[in-house]
Design an enzyme around this catalytic site. Sequence first.
Site, PDB file in Angstrom:
ATOM      1  N   LYS A  32      46.957  30.307  39.703  1.00 41.47           N
ATOM      2  CA  LYS A  32      45.883  30.195  40.696  1.00 41.47           C
ATOM      3  C   LYS A  32      45.688  28.746  41.131  1.00 41.47           C
ATOM      4  O   LYS A  32      45.445  28.466  42.303  1.00 41.47           O
ATOM      5  CB  LYS A  32      44.578  30.769  40.136  1.00 41.47           C
ATOM      6  CG  LYS A  32      44.610  32.286  40.007  1.00 41.47           C
ATOM      7  CD  LYS A  32      43.343  32.793  39.345  1.00 41.47           C
ATOM      8  CE  LYS A  32      43.425  34.289  39.035  1.00 41.47           C
ATOM      9  NZ  LYS A  32      42.294  34.718  38.179  1.00 41.47           N
ATOM     10  N   LYS A  45      56.362  44.059  40.381  1.00 40.28           N
ATOM     11  CA  LYS A  45      55.316  45.073  40.281  1.00 40.28           C
ATOM     12  C   LYS A  45      54.649  45.286  41.642  1.00 40.28           C
ATOM     13  O   LYS A  45      54.490  44.342  42.403  1.00 40.28           O
ATOM     14  CB  LYS A  45      54.263  44.554  39.279  1.00 40.28           C
ATOM     15  CG  LYS A  45      53.440  45.634  38.625  1.00 40.28           C
ATOM     16  CD  LYS A  45      52.494  45.026  37.594  1.00 40.28           C
ATOM     17  CE  LYS A  45      51.058  45.332  37.942  1.00 40.28           C
ATOM     18  NZ  LYS A  45      50.097  44.776  37.012  1.00 40.28           N
ATOM     19  N   LYS A  82      48.397  44.631  44.928  1.00 37.38           N
ATOM     20  CA  LYS A  82      47.513  44.774  46.084  1.00 37.38           C
ATOM     21  C   LYS A  82      47.485  43.523  46.939  1.00 37.38           C
ATOM     22  O   LYS A  82      47.067  43.567  48.081  1.00 37.38           O
ATOM     23  CB  LYS A  82      46.112  45.220  45.672  1.00 37.38           C
ATOM     24  CG  LYS A  82      45.388  44.379  44.664  1.00 37.38           C
ATOM     25  CD  LYS A  82      44.022  45.030  44.359  1.00 37.38           C
ATOM     26  CE  LYS A  82      43.459  44.557  43.034  1.00 37.38           C
ATOM     27  NZ  LYS A  82      42.289  45.326  42.622  1.00 37.38           N
TER      28      LYS A  82
END
Length: 354
Positions: free
Chosen positions: A116, A217, A220
């Site tokens: 992040k 994976k 979203k």
Amino acid sequence: MSEASKPVILTCAQPTGQLTIGNYLGAIKNWATMLDDYECYFGVVDMHAITVKYTPADLRKNTLSCVAQYIACGLDPARSNIFIQSHVTGHTELAWLLSCITPIGDLQRMTQFKEKAAKLGFNVGEGNELKFTHEGARAQASVNSGLLMYPVLMAADILLYNADAVPVGNDQRQHLELCRDLAQRFNHTYSETFTIPEPFIPEAGARIMSLQDPGRKMSKSDGNQSATLFILDEPGQLRKKIMSAVTDSESEIVAREDKPGVSNLLQIYSTMSGRSVAAIEESLKGEGYGTLKKDVADAVVAQLEPVQATYKELIADKAYLESVLKSGAEAAQKRAYKVLGKVYRKAGFVERPR
Ligand code: TRP
């Protein structure tokens, strides 16, 4: 009654937009099978969601939508406690206590923190110090301390309920390790207080991968919209994305390591239909990828249609959602206050005069 003797499971999700079929098949559908054997707490963690840039109105909307999606996917509120993190006093209080036994370095070492921070233009150096990746980053951004504290708040979410087990994705393994360390450290420092939570991590085989890059994976937040199937996608959108999924140059319909795209489609088909991969391979012998994709699309649409219909009813019924959240928050608060009271006593805080 027998409630008290059931083990407690707790898990939470950030209210960031829509759930994917990966969340549904890999997580929520499994949680829904645990409702009778466990005392279940399902949290929507809105306080975690403000560690990144966000819009308040969207957060409010997404939080309620997430609750409705949970219920539509099978988390029956009559057999579980669904709550919003900010409705329960104790998450941040416990996070503060835990932060006082958490070395800063442990947080700076966290993989997700580094990822992040990197998105904001920072690197974590050898000595765990934050460094700008390029001079321009200095002017553009800063890493807020909430981002660093994120795993401590997550540990508090879990320990506040003395949860026995926590179903999470593999990407949360490190955060759960930290939570277990903190629980042990607290118990050691102050005396036995917290249950050490066990992770429930689904096997790799049950993972749903990106339709466009089956090595990754399904996520979203994927930049490529056609890589991800959302549970609230219109049937037409679902079909379109599945029909354009990546396969390979061969034509055999089998699940095999060197055929990740086809394997992923078979995995989705199998989990959606309840049929085994072997049975599906057998029934599609001699067929082409076009047929496979069409069948996968039919299975996905058939499974999701009732979920979507339920969602539409729920999201229109504000009073019902509020009643679910009210009883969820009450049950969660009751348990949280018990644990927090004990923690405060152990920490040496003077009991509040009654
Ligand atoms: N960090 C988790 C995620 O992004 C969400 C989360 C917050 C969580 N608190 C939790 C998951 C407690 C399990 C238990 O997926």
